[in-house]
Design a protein around this motif. Structure first.
Motif, PDB file in Angstrom:
ATOM      1  N   MET A   1      68.526  22.368  16.703  1.00  0.00           N
ATOM      2  CA  MET A   1      67.729  23.312  15.985  1.00  0.00           C
ATOM      3  C   MET A   1      68.620  24.224  15.125  1.00  0.00           C
ATOM      4  O   MET A   1      68.210  24.635  14.057  1.00  0.00           O
ATOM      5  N   ARG A   2      69.718  24.528  15.645  1.00  0.00           N
ATOM      6  CA  ARG A   2      70.647  25.367  14.933  1.00  0.00           C
ATOM      7  C   ARG A   2      71.064  24.701  13.622  1.00  0.00           C
ATOM      8  O   ARG A   2      71.211  25.369  12.607  1.00  0.00           O
ATOM      9  N   THR A   3      71.228  23.453  13.598  1.00  0.00           N
ATOM     10  CA  THR A   3      71.616  22.718  12.405  1.00  0.00           C
ATOM     11  C   THR A   3      70.528  22.846  11.348  1.00  0.00           C
ATOM     12  O   THR A   3      70.828  23.044  10.162  1.00  0.00           O
ATOM     13  N   VAL A   4      69.298  22.772  11.774  1.00  0.00           N
ATOM     14  CA  VAL A   4      68.182  22.888  10.842  1.00  0.00           C
ATOM     15  C   VAL A   4      68.151  24.315  10.294  1.00  0.00           C
ATOM     16  O   VAL A   4      67.927  24.530   9.097  1.00  0.00           O
ATOM     17  N   SER A   5      68.369  25.294  11.099  1.00  0.00           N
ATOM     18  CA  SER A   5      68.386  26.692  10.662  1.00  0.00           C
ATOM     19  C   SER A   5      69.506  26.928   9.647  1.00  0.00           C
ATOM     20  O   SER A   5      69.326  27.622   8.636  1.00  0.00           O
ATOM     21  N   VAL A   6      70.665  26.368   9.921  1.00  0.00           N
ATOM     22  CA  VAL A   6      71.802  26.508   9.013  1.00  0.00           C
ATOM     23  C   VAL A   6      71.470  25.838   7.676  1.00  0.00           C
ATOM     24  O   VAL A   6      71.726  26.391   6.610  1.00  0.00           O
ATOM     25  N   ARG A   7      70.909  24.658   7.769  1.00  0.00           N
ATOM     26  CA  ARG A   7      70.535  23.939   6.535  1.00  0.00           C
ATOM     27  C   ARG A   7      69.492  24.721   5.751  1.00  0.00           C
ATOM     28  O   ARG A   7      69.558  24.797   4.522  1.00  0.00           O
ATOM     29  N   CYS A   8      68.531  25.319   6.419  1.00  0.00           N
ATOM     30  CA  CYS A   8      67.495  26.115   5.749  1.00  0.00           C
ATOM     31  C   CYS A   8      68.129  27.315   5.055  1.00  0.00           C
ATOM     32  O   CYS A   8      67.772  27.650   3.916  1.00  0.00           O
ATOM     33  N   ARG A   9      69.045  27.973   5.745  1.00  0.00           N
ATOM     34  CA  ARG A   9      69.722  29.124   5.163  1.00  0.00           C
ATOM     35  C   ARG A   9      70.528  28.706   3.931  1.00  0.00           C
ATOM     36  O   ARG A   9      70.497  29.364   2.893  1.00  0.00           O
ATOM     37  N   ILE A  10      71.218  27.631   4.000  1.00  0.00           N
ATOM     38  CA  ILE A  10      72.010  27.119   2.872  1.00  0.00           C
ATOM     39  C   ILE A  10      71.087  26.804   1.693  1.00  0.00           C
ATOM     40  O   ILE A  10      71.360  27.180   0.551  1.00  0.00           O
ATOM     41  N   LEU A  11      69.968  26.147   1.970  1.00  0.00           N
ATOM     42  CA  LEU A  11      69.036  25.786   0.911  1.00  0.00           C
ATOM     43  C   LEU A  11      68.367  27.023   0.307  1.00  0.00           C
ATOM     44  O   LEU A  11      68.137  27.081  -0.905  1.00  0.00           O
ATOM     45  N   ARG A  12      68.053  28.042   1.162  1.00  0.00           N
ATOM     46  CA  ARG A  12      67.490  29.281   0.651  1.00  0.00           C
ATOM     47  C   ARG A  12      68.496  29.985  -0.270  1.00  0.00           C
ATOM     48  O   ARG A  12      68.125  30.497  -1.326  1.00  0.00           O
ATOM     49  N   ASN A  13      69.752  30.011   0.128  1.00  0.00           N
ATOM     50  CA  ASN A  13      70.802  30.596  -0.711  1.00  0.00           C
ATOM     51  C   ASN A  13      70.931  29.826  -2.038  1.00  0.00           C
ATOM     52  O   ASN A  13      71.078  30.423  -3.099  1.00  0.00           O
ATOM     53  N   GLU A  14      70.881  28.516  -1.908  1.00  0.00           N
ATOM     54  CA  GLU A  14      70.944  27.660  -3.102  1.00  0.00           C
ATOM     55  C   GLU A  14      69.753  27.946  -4.011  1.00  0.00           C
ATOM     56  O   GLU A  14      69.903  28.065  -5.227  1.00  0.00           O
ATOM     57  N   LEU A  15      68.553  28.072  -3.420  1.00  0.00           N
ATOM     58  CA  LEU A  15      67.348  28.368  -4.195  1.00  0.00           C
ATOM     59  C   LEU A  15      67.471  29.736  -4.877  1.00  0.00           C
ATOM     60  O   LEU A  15      67.119  29.892  -6.042  1.00  0.00           O
ATOM     61  N   ALA A  16      68.001  30.723  -4.188  1.00  0.00           N
ATOM     62  CA  ALA A  16      68.196  32.051  -4.760  1.00  0.00           C
ATOM     63  C   ALA A  16      69.185  31.983  -5.936  1.00  0.00           C
ATOM     64  O   ALA A  16      68.963  32.615  -6.986  1.00  0.00           O
ATOM     65  N   ASP A  17      70.254  31.192  -5.743  1.00  0.00           N
ATOM     66  CA  ASP A  17      71.232  31.029  -6.835  1.00  0.00           C
ATOM     67  C   ASP A  17      70.581  30.356  -8.049  1.00  0.00           C
ATOM     68  O   ASP A  17      70.809  30.761  -9.195  1.00  0.00           O
ATOM     69  N   ILE A  18      69.754  29.351  -7.788  1.00  0.00           N
ATOM     70  CA  ILE A  18      69.064  28.648  -8.872  1.00  0.00           C
ATOM     71  C   ILE A  18      68.111  29.601  -9.589  1.00  0.00           C
ATOM     72  O   ILE A  18      68.023  29.605 -10.826  1.00  0.00           O
ATOM     73  N   GLU A  19      67.391  30.426  -8.843  1.00  0.00           N
ATOM     74  CA  GLU A  19      66.475  31.395  -9.445  1.00  0.00           C
ATOM     75  C   GLU A  19      67.229  32.423 -10.289  1.00  0.00           C
ATOM     76  O   GLU A  19      66.785  32.794 -11.375  1.00  0.00           O
ATOM     77  N   ASP A  20      68.386  32.861  -9.809  1.00  0.00           N
ATOM     78  CA  ASP A  20      69.221  33.784 -10.594  1.00  0.00           C
ATOM     79  C   ASP A  20      69.688  33.109 -11.889  1.00  0.00           C
ATOM     80  O   ASP A  20      69.662  33.718 -12.972  1.00  0.00           O
ATOM     81  N   GLU A  21      70.109  31.870 -11.771  1.00  0.00           N
ATOM     82  CA  GLU A  21      70.529  31.108 -12.942  1.00  0.00           C
ATOM     83  C   GLU A  21      69.364  30.964 -13.925  1.00  0.00           C
ATOM     84  O   GLU A  21      69.554  31.082 -15.154  1.00  0.00           O
TER      85      GLU A  21
END
Length: 118
Positions: A1-21
């Protein structure tokens, strides 16, 4: 489960970076559009000025041609006048000489008449 949480956090950060871009891209696009609109306006103004300058140049060119013709006409008149002057001078010179001769002759023959030829 921790792996999924980490992946979600990474993807959320990526999504935030994409939105900023995306915001930065939209801002650059708006700036580019504003500049393009301004440049098109400048282009229109310059084309209008260029057309006016071309018309003015054509007018000046016509006036130059007219003035060149006037100069040529005056030069022709001057040449004609010079020729007439030369012709009259050539015609007058022998007559003046004849008048002088007649005056000299009359001075010796009839002094009273000589003054009428002077």
């Amino acid at each position: 489960m921790r792996t999924v949480s980490v992946r979600c956090r990474i993807l959320r950060n990526e999504l935030a970076d994409i939105e900023d871009e995306q915001k930065e891209i939209v801002s650059r696009g708006a700036t580019a559009s504003t500049v393009l609109t301004h440049l098109r306006g400048e282009e229109h103004i310059l084309k209008s000025r260029l057309q006016a300058v071309v018309k003015e140049l054509e007018l000046v060119h016509e006036q130059v041609e007219e003035q060149e013709q006037r100069v040529a006409d005056v030069a022709g008149e001057e040449e004609d006048n010079w020729r007439r002057k030369e012709l009259v001078g050539k015609t007058l010179a022998p007559l003046e000489e004849e008048r002088r001769k007649v005056s000299v002759l009359l001075d010796h023959v009839a002094p009273g008449l000589a003054s009428t030829f002077a």
